[in-house]
Design a protein around this motif. Sequence first.
Motif, PDB file in Angstrom:
ATOM      1  N   TYR A 364     -57.385 -61.558 -15.467  1.00 39.69           N
ATOM      2  CA  TYR A 364     -58.434 -60.652 -14.971  1.00 39.69           C
ATOM      3  C   TYR A 364     -59.654 -60.847 -15.865  1.00 39.69           C
ATOM      4  N   LYS A 365     -60.582 -61.691 -15.420  1.00 35.96           N
ATOM      5  CA  LYS A 365     -61.694 -62.129 -16.264  1.00 35.96           C
ATOM      6  C   LYS A 365     -62.793 -61.078 -16.388  1.00 35.96           C
ATOM      7  N   ASP A 366     -62.974 -60.225 -15.400  1.00 36.67           N
ATOM      8  CA  ASP A 366     -64.116 -59.304 -15.368  1.00 36.67           C
ATOM      9  C   ASP A 366     -63.792 -57.950 -15.976  1.00 36.67           C
ATOM     10  N   ILE A 367     -62.793 -57.864 -16.804  1.00 37.98           N
ATOM     11  CA  ILE A 367     -62.395 -56.582 -17.352  1.00 37.98           C
ATOM     12  C   ILE A 367     -63.446 -56.073 -18.338  1.00 37.98           C
ATOM     13  N   ASN A 368     -63.706 -54.768 -18.284  1.00 35.71           N
ATOM     14  CA  ASN A 368     -64.641 -54.100 -19.187  1.00 35.71           C
ATOM     15  C   ASN A 368     -63.993 -52.797 -19.628  1.00 35.71           C
ATOM     16  N   SER A 372     -63.638 -46.828 -16.744  1.00 31.24           N
ATOM     17  CA  SER A 372     -62.378 -46.078 -16.732  1.00 31.24           C
ATOM     18  C   SER A 372     -61.269 -46.818 -16.001  1.00 31.24           C
ATOM     19  N   TYR A 373     -61.558 -47.421 -14.844  1.00 37.14           N
ATOM     20  CA  TYR A 373     -60.458 -48.051 -14.094  1.00 37.14           C
ATOM     21  C   TYR A 373     -59.973 -49.336 -14.777  1.00 37.14           C
ATOM     22  N   ASP A 374     -60.856 -50.036 -15.501  1.00 35.44           N
ATOM     23  CA  ASP A 374     -60.390 -51.199 -16.256  1.00 35.44           C
ATOM     24  C   ASP A 374     -59.560 -50.771 -17.464  1.00 35.44           C
ATOM     25  N   TRP A 375     -59.962 -49.664 -18.105  1.00 34.16           N
ATOM     26  CA  TRP A 375     -59.164 -49.158 -19.220  1.00 34.16           C
ATOM     27  C   TRP A 375     -57.775 -48.731 -18.740  1.00 34.16           C
ATOM     28  N   ASN A 376     -57.701 -48.147 -17.543  1.00 34.07           N
ATOM     29  CA  ASN A 376     -56.403 -47.736 -17.013  1.00 34.07           C
ATOM     30  C   ASN A 376     -55.508 -48.933 -16.723  1.00 34.07           C
ATOM     31  N   ASN A 396     -41.782 -63.941 -20.497  1.00 35.81           N
ATOM     32  CA  ASN A 396     -41.476 -63.335 -19.205  1.00 35.81           C
ATOM     33  C   ASN A 396     -42.713 -63.294 -18.314  1.00 35.81           C
ATOM     34  N   LEU A 397     -42.467 -63.042 -17.039  1.00 39.80           N
ATOM     35  CA  LEU A 397     -43.525 -62.934 -16.039  1.00 39.80           C
ATOM     36  C   LEU A 397     -43.709 -61.465 -15.659  1.00 39.80           C
ATOM     37  N   TYR A 398     -44.953 -61.015 -15.703  1.00 43.26           N
ATOM     38  CA  TYR A 398     -45.280 -59.634 -15.359  1.00 43.26           C
ATOM     39  C   TYR A 398     -46.363 -59.644 -14.274  1.00 43.26           C
ATOM     40  N   ASP A 399     -46.572 -58.483 -13.677  1.00 39.05           N
ATOM     41  CA  ASP A 399     -47.652 -58.347 -12.704  1.00 39.05           C
ATOM     42  C   ASP A 399     -48.360 -57.019 -12.927  1.00 39.05           C
ATOM     43  N   PHE A 400     -49.597 -56.933 -12.471  1.00 39.22           N
ATOM     44  CA  PHE A 400     -50.364 -55.703 -12.559  1.00 39.22           C
ATOM     45  C   PHE A 400     -51.379 -55.703 -11.422  1.00 39.22           C
ATOM     46  N   VAL A 401     -51.835 -54.500 -11.070  1.00 35.78           N
ATOM     47  CA  VAL A 401     -52.730 -54.306  -9.935  1.00 35.78           C
ATOM     48  C   VAL A 401     -54.035 -53.715 -10.437  1.00 35.78           C
ATOM     49  N   VAL A 402     -55.146 -54.279  -9.949  1.00 38.91           N
ATOM     50  CA  VAL A 402     -56.486 -53.800 -10.289  1.00 38.91           C
ATOM     51  C   VAL A 402     -57.075 -53.121  -9.060  1.00 38.91           C
ATOM     52  N   LYS A 404     -60.434 -51.358  -7.775  1.00 40.89           N
ATOM     53  CA  LYS A 404     -61.852 -51.123  -7.995  1.00 40.89           C
ATOM     54  C   LYS A 404     -62.441 -50.373  -6.809  1.00 40.89           C
ATOM     55  N   PRO A 405     -63.477 -49.580  -7.040  1.00 38.23           N
ATOM     56  CA  PRO A 405     -64.133 -48.923  -5.901  1.00 38.23           C
ATOM     57  C   PRO A 405     -64.884 -49.933  -5.045  1.00 38.23           C
ATOM     58  N   GLY A 406     -64.743 -49.803  -3.728  1.00 34.63           N
ATOM     59  CA  GLY A 406     -65.456 -50.670  -2.804  1.00 34.63           C
ATOM     60  C   GLY A 406     -64.799 -51.989  -2.523  1.00 34.63           C
ATOM     61  N   SER A 407     -63.586 -52.226  -3.023  1.00 31.74           N
ATOM     62  CA  SER A 407     -62.902 -53.501  -2.779  1.00 31.74           C
ATOM     63  C   SER A 407     -61.407 -53.240  -2.723  1.00 31.74           C
ATOM     64  N   PRO A 408     -60.663 -54.076  -1.996  1.00 27.54           N
ATOM     65  CA  PRO A 408     -59.208 -53.862  -1.913  1.00 27.54           C
ATOM     66  C   PRO A 408     -58.535 -54.148  -3.252  1.00 27.54           C
ATOM     67  N   ALA A 409     -57.322 -53.646  -3.387  1.00 30.34           N
ATOM     68  CA  ALA A 409     -56.566 -53.837  -4.624  1.00 30.34           C
ATOM     69  C   ALA A 409     -56.185 -55.306  -4.781  1.00 30.34           C
ATOM     70  N   GLU A 410     -56.164 -55.755  -6.026  1.00 35.89           N
ATOM     71  CA  GLU A 410     -55.822 -57.145  -6.353  1.00 35.89           C
ATOM     72  C   GLU A 410     -54.610 -57.153  -7.268  1.00 35.89           C
ATOM     73  N   LYS A 411     -53.638 -57.991  -6.937  1.00 37.67           N
ATOM     74  CA  LYS A 411     -52.408 -58.109  -7.706  1.00 37.67           C
ATOM     75  C   LYS A 411     -52.422 -59.418  -8.486  1.00 37.67           C
ATOM     76  N   TYR A 412     -52.305 -59.289  -9.806  1.00 33.79           N
ATOM     77  CA  TYR A 412     -52.342 -60.450 -10.695  1.00 33.79           C
ATOM     78  C   TYR A 412     -50.949 -60.692 -11.271  1.00 33.79           C
TER      79      TYR A 412
END
Length: 675
Positions: A364-368, A372-376, A396-402, A404-412
């Motif tokens: 997730y390159k655009d994290i700031n 608040s939502y990036d910190w979460n 191990n392999l993990y996943d997480f979901v980002v 953001k307002p105005g865009s669909p959720a993204e699973k990394y």
Amino acid sequence: MPRGIPNAKRDDTGIKYTTFHVPLSTNPKHLGTTYLKSESQTIWFRNSQRRSKEETTQESRRGSQVLVIHLGSRFSRIGRASDVTPVTVPTVVARRCKTPVTPPTFIEGIARPRAGKKNLRPSEKSLDQNEYEVSATSDDPFEEKIAAITTSLRDRMRFYKLRVTPNAANIASTFNGPFRPEIIAEHNDPYRVDWINGPTDEEVLALRLADPQSSNFIVRWPIYGSTFNTRDYTSSQVVLSDIETLLRYTLHDKFAIEPRDYAILSVVLIIPDFYDRYYVRELVSLLLVSMGFKQLCAQQESLAATYGAGISTACVVDIGAKTTSIACVDEGLVVADSRMSLNIGGDDITEFLYVLLERISFPYKDINLAISYDWNVMEDLKARLCTLMEVDVALNLYDFVVRKPGSPAEKYGLRAYDEIILAPMVIFEPRVIEFDNKRLGLQDLNPSVTEEILEHTSDHVTSAMVISTQHLLPGPKGSLQNLIADKTSSDAGPTLGTSSNIIVEGSTDVPMEVIDIELEDDKSSGPHQSSPSKSARRTSSEPVQPFLGSFGVDVCFEASKLPLDVAIFNSARASGGDEKIRKYLQAVLVIGGTARISGMGHALESRLQAIATPLVQNMERVQIIPPPKDVDHRVLAWKGGAVLGKMEGAAELWMTQQDWDILGMRGLKERCFFL
């Protein structure tokens, strides 16, 4: 002087700023009245009798008319004493401003690598060499610190006979770098967030604002550590206004309690162990005067935690978001000289995890982290990934979901190796924490509060802090020991004065390098400071200056840099001799959100055992007390406040609005044991 007239005694009544002599109390043998001869004639007894008569007329569940409030840096917990669990709300408020709002800036509390060297890792040895050896790949100070923490991890893995995965960092970076996220449709996302776009009248739903800056909303957190947030606020009254707004909204939205009902409700307020007197006074005034609650009882966090755990004696360690509080409780009373406040918390683990994942090409390159939502996102990764059990270290392999307002959720997708254990190890190896950066922008908004209350040295600097910074204090060691002996109680004096019980300063038989950490953080200002530096709690203009000046260094700030295990041991040492140390180390109670990290109990237990065994005679096994069944570490202090609010014996601890108007902080001192 005629016979029968007693000699004048020293006046310890607290009237400090006058030479008026207070006459001695009259000999009761010469009096024919019974005025003030019994406890039943005091104002507290009369108030408790009146309240008991009122309560007998009301038939309701015990504790239903008592609110328990525990404010925190990230989350506050509010609920009735009769409830099983409290309501947890973020301690954040958004206010609309007429002027344009600047984008938020993130204060970096963790050291960063040099520019262009983010993906460097300590070099891995080839298979024919020792797999546990680690060496830094450059002269970057950050890489040297990471290599030192990794070496500590490798030593523990060698002790437990765990193998090291070769070339794990490169494998993880190769997977994370080119990873592309998977788009989750809105109808397939059960945890989607209903973002608030455009203008709104809701001032408390700050974390759901899509773009606070464009709507001219300023988002602020009113609590920072154990006091008010003085970095984002310019006035203490604005802080109190936000806290009042948060409390009123929560009571109305979650409990359907209207302001007209406040007059029949009592409040149990949970305050920090190493509290600021101004912080306590303003909160009590807010609840009793501004909001108009019926009565209030204040209690310290460590004592409330022992109530919640059902024990009377323990060394309570509260690992919060910003700070960590340590205090020993002896038979229901907090030992004042054992209190310590470390400038280390769960937010440091979150930020350090981000720095470590950046070194292995975090997808997730655009994290700031200022948003608040990036910190979460990082908070979710910390809760699911981080561990302190060496056996869990694997590629191990993990996943997480980002989201953001105005865009669909993204699973990394994410692959990580030892980053999941190096991040929480920062509480034991705080060398990567930038303590000076963490107090940038903090202001002095808190005036001194005396109100005829006797000042004690332990109100500003405790014996545990003095012991922890003993190696930094200038002057001959003999005078230092005399100073410590004067500060401590009679049972603790002989122990602190002996040479066999000196602070753990990175000796060869104890695997902690406290001296190296302190000197590394103080290279810019020299190993010995000639004048006290500006503290995160207090500045040089405050009354604590004489205490710091007598030591020559900022003891409170320097003691906040200690590793957690060393700080716990020093807190137990400040409480008494070897018997007291054994007593407290066999009952260590860890609370707070960070205590939920897997393996926290074993990691703290083994490190404390390594420190205490060579220094304490007949030291048995260190024990970490788990919380009662089905009780979350985060709500244990609140649970103790609820237990106190339902006790019949707490009838004499309440302070009403009339008591507060007449007596103020002196009345709170009479009702509570912590002033």
